[in-house]
Design a protein around this motif. Sequence first.
Motif, mmCIF file in Angstrom:
data_model
loop_
_atom_site.group_PDB
_atom_site.id
_atom_site.type_symbol
_atom_site.label_atom_id
_atom_site.label_comp_id
_atom_site.label_asym_id
_atom_site.label_seq_id
_atom_site.Cartn_x
_atom_site.Cartn_y
_atom_site.Cartn_z
ATOM 1 N N LYS A 233 38.511 37.738 36.535
ATOM 2 C CA LYS A 233 38.513 37.161 35.130
ATOM 3 C C LYS A 233 39.891 36.892 34.659
ATOM 4 N N PRO A 234 40.337 36.137 34.013
ATOM 5 C CA PRO A 234 41.731 35.579 33.832
ATOM 6 C C PRO A 234 42.659 36.954 32.989
ATOM 7 N N THR A 235 41.877 37.692 32.706
ATOM 8 C CA THR A 235 42.692 38.982 32.109
ATOM 9 C C THR A 235 42.921 40.018 33.128
ATOM 10 N N ASP A 236 42.424 40.019 34.414
ATOM 11 C CA ASP A 236 42.573 40.942 35.418
ATOM 12 C C ASP A 236 43.972 40.781 35.983
ATOM 13 N N ALA A 237 44.294 42.012 36.595
ATOM 14 C CA ALA A 237 45.464 41.923 37.532
ATOM 15 C C ALA A 237 45.248 42.717 38.846
ATOM 16 N N SER B 226 39.929 51.779 30.737
ATOM 17 C CA SER B 226 40.409 50.047 30.640
ATOM 18 C C SER B 226 39.897 49.848 29.010
ATOM 19 N N SER B 227 40.610 48.802 28.549
ATOM 20 C CA SER B 227 40.382 48.522 27.441
ATOM 21 C C SER B 227 40.819 47.043 26.797
ATOM 22 N N CYS B 228 39.785 46.391 26.160
ATOM 23 C CA CYS B 228 40.094 44.925 25.905
ATOM 24 C C CYS B 228 41.416 44.911 24.747
ATOM 25 N N GLY B 229 41.234 45.942 23.952
ATOM 26 C CA GLY B 229 42.438 46.093 22.893
ATOM 27 C C GLY B 229 41.848 45.188 21.512
ATOM 28 N N LYS B 230 40.799 44.491 21.644
ATOM 29 C CA LYS B 230 40.515 43.407 20.666
ATOM 30 C C LYS B 230 39.226 43.888 19.724
ATOM 31 N N CYS B 231 38.268 44.480 20.460
ATOM 32 C CA CYS B 231 36.878 44.773 19.777
ATOM 33 C C CYS B 231 37.202 45.870 18.660
ATOM 34 N N GLY C 86 34.946 47.868 28.546
ATOM 35 C CA GLY C 86 36.124 48.654 29.097
ATOM 36 C C GLY C 86 35.479 50.027 28.944
ATOM 37 N N GLY C 87 36.383 51.167 28.559
ATOM 38 C CA GLY C 87 36.009 52.512 28.808
ATOM 39 C C GLY C 87 36.260 52.986 30.174
ATOM 40 N N ARG D 188 41.728 46.299 41.590
ATOM 41 C CA ARG D 188 41.490 45.138 40.430
ATOM 42 C C ARG D 188 41.401 45.969 39.001
ATOM 43 N N ILE D 189 42.224 45.672 38.058
ATOM 44 C CA ILE D 189 42.284 46.340 36.699
ATOM 45 C C ILE D 189 41.985 45.182 35.706
ATOM 46 N N PRO D 190 40.823 45.273 35.261
ATOM 47 C CA PRO D 190 40.408 44.522 34.060
ATOM 48 C C PRO D 190 41.451 44.651 32.835
ATOM 49 N N PHE D 191 41.385 43.894 31.906
ATOM 50 C CA PHE D 191 42.095 43.834 30.686
ATOM 51 C C PHE D 191 43.519 44.417 30.906
#
Length: 347
Positions: A24-28, A88-93, A108-109, A125-128
Amino acid sequence: MDALVYHGAGKRALEVKPKPDIIKPTDAIVTISKTTICGTDLHIMKGDVPTVTDGRILGHEGVGIIDQVGASVSNFKPGDHVLISCISSCGKCPNCKKGMYSHCENGGGWILGNTIDGTQAEYVRIPFADNSLYPIPHDADEEALVMLSDILPTGFECGVLNGRVKPGDTVAIVGGGPIGLAALLTARFYSPSEIMMIDIDDNRLAVSKELGATRLVNNSDGTATKQVMALTNDKGVDVAIEAIGIPASFNICQEIVAAGGHIANIGVHGKPVQLNLDRLWSHNITLTTRLVDTVTTPMLLKTVLSGTVKPKQLITHHFSLSEIMKAYDTFGNAMEERALKVIITNE
Ligand SMILES: [Zn+2]
Ligand SMILES: [Zn+2]
């Protein structure tokens, strides 16, 4: 790449797995420099965590260097040194907005080394990524910072903050493993008058004394409650922190909590416990539970970088990633090996 892979209860292997890609584009993608093994990984190896399935790369702690970022990651670029949060957390929900990252509603979580591949590998791979990684200085002591992925925020948020430790309090920590010791290190922010460490292992008690425990209670004969009550003139403790996750350790907490006190549970429980409300209903106590949110990681990072907190004291063993099978054996045999945290270096 090399990775430690779970194959069902009791089965693990060091294997060659494909390097992860951005999904996903939010991954690193992060190149792991240092990682470690957690008590939770041992629970997984026992088969206690059914969300972890055959073929999963384990690990939820570590530091590393950004290898690639997805198109929408704005806080990080390749070459940046980062601390990986176990959450991991989206920071937006809504839950992330309340600071409850552990219950991120967008997937996340605690997912690393649980429902997605983790950090005990050459790459992860790290989401968000923007909200789940923390920048660290290039010259920082990476080994000390690995303690910030999980154990320091867990001991602090679930034990010390939820237990509302105040200046002058009497605090008891049941369990002198890495999490109990992290609670001890961070309880000291609030200058409690006593910090009692309860364990059955004299080595761990000795370590806790070096880290600031004022009273050591060896419970190998099952008399922890009696000893704590004797030390407190039968009053009990203001804060009882549960850092093991078994019925016996929870029971000690409910027996030693003073009127008006707090029981802060940290331990991962696999079985129900008995709650003695027939005694506690009139004692004005609070009981808290929590999955770490890692919202205090930026603050804790400052205390480690400044040397106020020295979590490196928890590191007892070093291995390379190629020796990770041996590292698991050592950590799994913690009492005989005198192991607390093991550092695994990706060389
Ligand atoms: Zn952990
Ligand atoms: Zn979220």
